[in-house]
Design a protein around this motif. Structure first.
Motif, PDB file in Angstrom:
ATOM      1  N   ILE A   5       0.845  -1.195   0.000  1.00 19.24           N
ATOM      2  CA  ILE A   5       0.000   0.000   0.000  1.00 19.24           C
ATOM      3  C   ILE A   5       0.878   1.241   0.000  1.00 19.24           C
ATOM      4  N   GLU A   6       0.591   2.120  -0.959  1.00 23.21           N
ATOM      5  CA  GLU A   6       1.416   3.323  -1.100  1.00 23.21           C
ATOM      6  C   GLU A   6       0.901   4.423  -0.184  1.00 23.21           C
ATOM      7  N   PRO A   7       1.775   4.953   0.697  1.00 24.55           N
ATOM      8  CA  PRO A   7       1.335   6.053   1.569  1.00 24.55           C
ATOM      9  C   PRO A   7       1.245   7.364   0.783  1.00 24.55           C
ATOM     10  N   PRO A   8       0.633   8.394   1.378  1.00 24.84           N
ATOM     11  CA  PRO A   8       0.547   9.680   0.672  1.00 24.84           C
ATOM     12  C   PRO A   8       1.917  10.327   0.551  1.00 24.84           C
ATOM     13  N   PRO A   9       2.063  11.276  -0.374  1.00 21.48           N
ATOM     14  CA  PRO A   9       3.350  11.981  -0.477  1.00 21.48           C
ATOM     15  C   PRO A   9       3.640  12.771   0.796  1.00 21.48           C
ATOM     16  N   GLU A  10       4.904  12.938   1.079  1.00 21.29           N
ATOM     17  CA  GLU A  10       5.303  13.705   2.271  1.00 21.29           C
ATOM     18  C   GLU A  10       4.801  15.143   2.151  1.00 21.29           C
ATOM     19  N   LEU A  15       4.592  17.561  -6.269  1.00 20.02           N
ATOM     20  CA  LEU A  15       3.748  16.583  -6.961  1.00 20.02           C
ATOM     21  C   LEU A  15       4.135  16.522  -8.432  1.00 20.02           C
ATOM     22  N   ARG A  21      -0.308  12.951 -13.424  1.00 24.11           N
ATOM     23  CA  ARG A  21      -1.171  12.383 -12.379  1.00 24.11           C
ATOM     24  C   ARG A  21      -2.465  11.850 -12.989  1.00 24.11           C
ATOM     25  N   LEU A  22      -3.020  12.627 -13.934  1.00 28.75           N
ATOM     26  CA  LEU A  22      -4.256  12.169 -14.607  1.00 28.75           C
ATOM     27  C   LEU A  22      -3.999  10.885 -15.395  1.00 28.75           C
ATOM     28  N   TRP A  24      -1.774   8.589 -14.733  1.00 25.72           N
ATOM     29  CA  TRP A  24      -1.695   7.490 -13.763  1.00 25.72           C
ATOM     30  C   TRP A  24      -3.098   7.088 -13.303  1.00 25.72           C
ATOM     31  N   PHE A  25      -3.922   8.110 -13.046  1.00 27.98           N
ATOM     32  CA  PHE A  25      -5.297   7.864 -12.566  1.00 27.98           C
ATOM     33  C   PHE A  25      -6.053   7.001 -13.574  1.00 27.98           C
ATOM     34  N   LEU A  28      -4.262   3.419 -14.043  1.00 21.09           N
ATOM     35  CA  LEU A  28      -4.522   2.444 -12.964  1.00 21.09           C
ATOM     36  C   LEU A  28      -5.981   1.971 -12.989  1.00 21.09           C
ATOM     37  N   ALA A  29      -6.902   2.911 -13.297  1.00 22.85           N
ATOM     38  CA  ALA A  29      -8.323   2.534 -13.356  1.00 22.85           C
ATOM     39  C   ALA A  29      -8.556   1.537 -14.491  1.00 22.85           C
ATOM     40  N   GLY A  32      -7.149  -1.801 -13.607  1.00 23.51           N
ATOM     41  CA  GLY A  32      -8.056  -2.497 -12.684  1.00 23.51           C
ATOM     42  C   GLY A  32      -9.230  -3.111 -13.415  1.00 23.51           C
ATOM     43  N   THR A  33      -9.801  -2.343 -14.349  1.00 25.71           N
ATOM     44  CA  THR A  33     -10.945  -2.847 -15.135  1.00 25.71           C
ATOM     45  C   THR A  33     -10.523  -4.056 -15.962  1.00 25.71           C
TER      46      THR A  33
END
Lengths: 50, 460
Positions: A5-10, A15, A21-22, A24-25, A28-29, A32-33
């Motif tokens: 499990i990846e923790p949040p950024p410090e 960022l 980021r989009l 990756w979003f 990853l989605a 998963g699908t």
């Protein structure tokens, strides 16, 4: 599990840019699908044909 | 035992195991969204620690829910093929919508929750958590919709071959009992989660009354209990009051009514016995049974003797499952009120008796949910689709030996999976949220050339 499990950024950590980021979003989605769909097709393949 | 009874036992066993996990993850997903939202707003590290801790439990529970749920889809084909053949045109799309709109959504965004916090950033990660929480609610929507249709089927017709076909999809999806049953199930899930979180936090506080995460989580659990438990009583009452109109035999079994009359007695406890079509003994409050079940003192409420013996549900099981569920519900209301009183007096953290009560009530949500489903499903007997298809006509043409073998397999495999999964979850809970929450400590800086310069940082 702790390591997976990846923790949040410090706090204060920079960022990645929004487009990254989009990406990756969405990536990853979609991953998963696809993983869910693959499992579904394997389960369906186990059913005997009509 | 014949194939029908064995198939019923098998489905009851597998669904009772399955419902434990979704009833927990529905509430837990929403709890995670609240925790992450609070962390984003306040930047209080305790919320982040709690989030990361309960995310682990969520991931394991979600996986176990999927595994135990897939089994039931297969059972519909293997053990209940006559039901599937007749009802698939109506039920099939509802279950398919559940997979397409809810399960895929949850499974997709769970990946971001677990593996993508640094990659997508806090804002988008919060969006993913919220989407998973919404996905669990959508999942509950479709499953309760399908089940509500089986409890009180509307919007369908018969085909020439004897099957069922939907004539009005809105009526199928939103059958009259659906809204209150959906509310009842979602609230039950929230209560189940609040009780588990409360028990885990109380367990930690008994060991360390200063642990900040446990103090916050216990207060959040008490807040949820204090608000949701009374609401659940209202939702359950609204759901129950519909039974007089849509499933009078189930209502009579729940209340142990055998004669049709006005001013029914309210049986607090009783021993309903189908063999003699009466209660062997009962402890009752005279004249208030009609008021409690219908809202009217003089309402005539049907008794089980008004139904043919072959149309009566097993009264004993339904009667007692209902009382266990309601009894635990009242205990939850009491626990919530007790917790609020302690918070108001600033005595919560040292209240060991209350904390022990929280631990004792930890499994109460699961027990209540299973009892509630026993009331719903056993109370619908002898029908699988109420008034339309009898359970005896829904079973597959399979032998008792075949079903016995698969039942034995399920008992064995589930005992292993469930034991391993639950033991792991309990171990995580016992360790608590603070364990491993911090980043690994940086290596100890020692002067070059000193005696311990080459020793590992965690050496004594």
């Amino acid at each position: 599990m702790r390591d997976i499990i990846e923790p949040p950024p410090e706090p204060g950590a920079p960022l990645p840019p929004l487009w990254k980021r989009l990406l990756w979003f969405v990536g990853l989605a979609v991953l998963g699908t696809l993983a869910t769909a693959a499992v579904a097709y394997v389960l369906k393949a186990l059913l005997p044909p009509h | 035992m014949d194939a029908l009874l064995l198939s019923r036992l098998q489905f009851a066993f597998t669904i009772a195991f399955h419902i434990i996990f979704p009833s927990f993850t529905i509430g837990l997903a929403s709890y995670l969204a609240v925790l992450e939202g609070l962390w984003l707003i306040t930047r209080n590290a305790a919320f982040k620690t709690l989030y990361l801790f309960w995310l682990k439990v969520f991931a394991i529970s979600f996986g176990m829910g999927v595994v135990t749920g897939v089994v039931m889809s297969y059972e519909l084909g293997s053990n209940w093929s006559a039901f599937s053949a007749a009802a698939a045109p109506v039920i099939g799309p509802l279950l398919a919508f559940e997979v397409l709109t809810a399960f895929f959504m949850e499974a997709s965004f769970l990946g971001i929750m677990l593996f993508g916090w640094k990659k997508v950033g806090p804002g988008l990660h919060f969006v993913a958590t919220c989407l998973v929480a919404v996905g669990t609610l959508i999942s509950a929507f479709w499953i309760v919709s399908a089940n509500s249709w089986m409890q009180h089927p509307t919007g369908f017709g018969h085909t020439t071959s004897g099957g069922l076909i939907a004539t009005d999809w809105w009526a199928v999806i939103f059958s009259p009992t659906f809204p209150t049953r959906f509310a009842h199930m979602v609230l039950a899930a929230y209560l189940t989660t609040a009780l588990v979180v409360g028990a885990a936090s109380a367990w930690r506080l008994l060991r360390d009354s200063e642990e900040p995460e446990a103090r916050i989580a216990l207060r959040m659990a008490i807040g949820m209990l204090a608000i949701v438990a009374p609401l659940q009583l209202v939702a359950g009452d609204l759901s129950g009051k519909l039974l007089d109109r849509v499933q009078p035999a189930k209502l009579a079994a729940i209340e142990g009514f055998w004669e049709t009359k006005a001013r029914q007695d309210f049986h607090i406890v009783a021993w309903p016995d189908r063999a003699i079509a009466a209660n062997r003994w009962e402890l009752s409050v005279p004249g208030v049974g009609s008021l409690i079940t219908t809202g009217q003192v003089d309402a005539v409420v049907k008794g089980l003797r008004d139904f043919k013996p072959q149309d009566r549900p097993p009264a004993f099981l339904v009667f007692w499952a209902f009382r266990v569920m309601v009894g635990l519900g009242v205990a939850m209301i009491g626990l919530g009120a007790w917790g609020v009183w302690l918070i108001a007096r600033n005595r919560l953290d040292g209240a060991r008796l209350f904390q022990m009560a929280c631990i004792a009530m930890g499994p109460a949500g699961f027990v209540s949910v299973i009892c509630g489903w026993i009331v719903a499903e056993v109370g619908r007997q002898p029908y699988v689709i109420y008034g339309v298809l009898r359970t005896a006509d829904a079973v597959s043409p399979v032998g008792a030996g075949q079903v016995s073998a698969s039942l034995l397999g399920f008992l064995t495999v589930y005992a292993i999976i469930f034991s391993v999964g639950v033991l792991y979850i309990l171990r995580l809970i016992a360790e608590g949220p603070a364990a491993g929450a911090d980043e690994p400590a940086p290596p100890i800086q020692r002067a070059p050339g000193s005696a311990l310069a080459a020793a590992p940082g965690d050496a004594p």
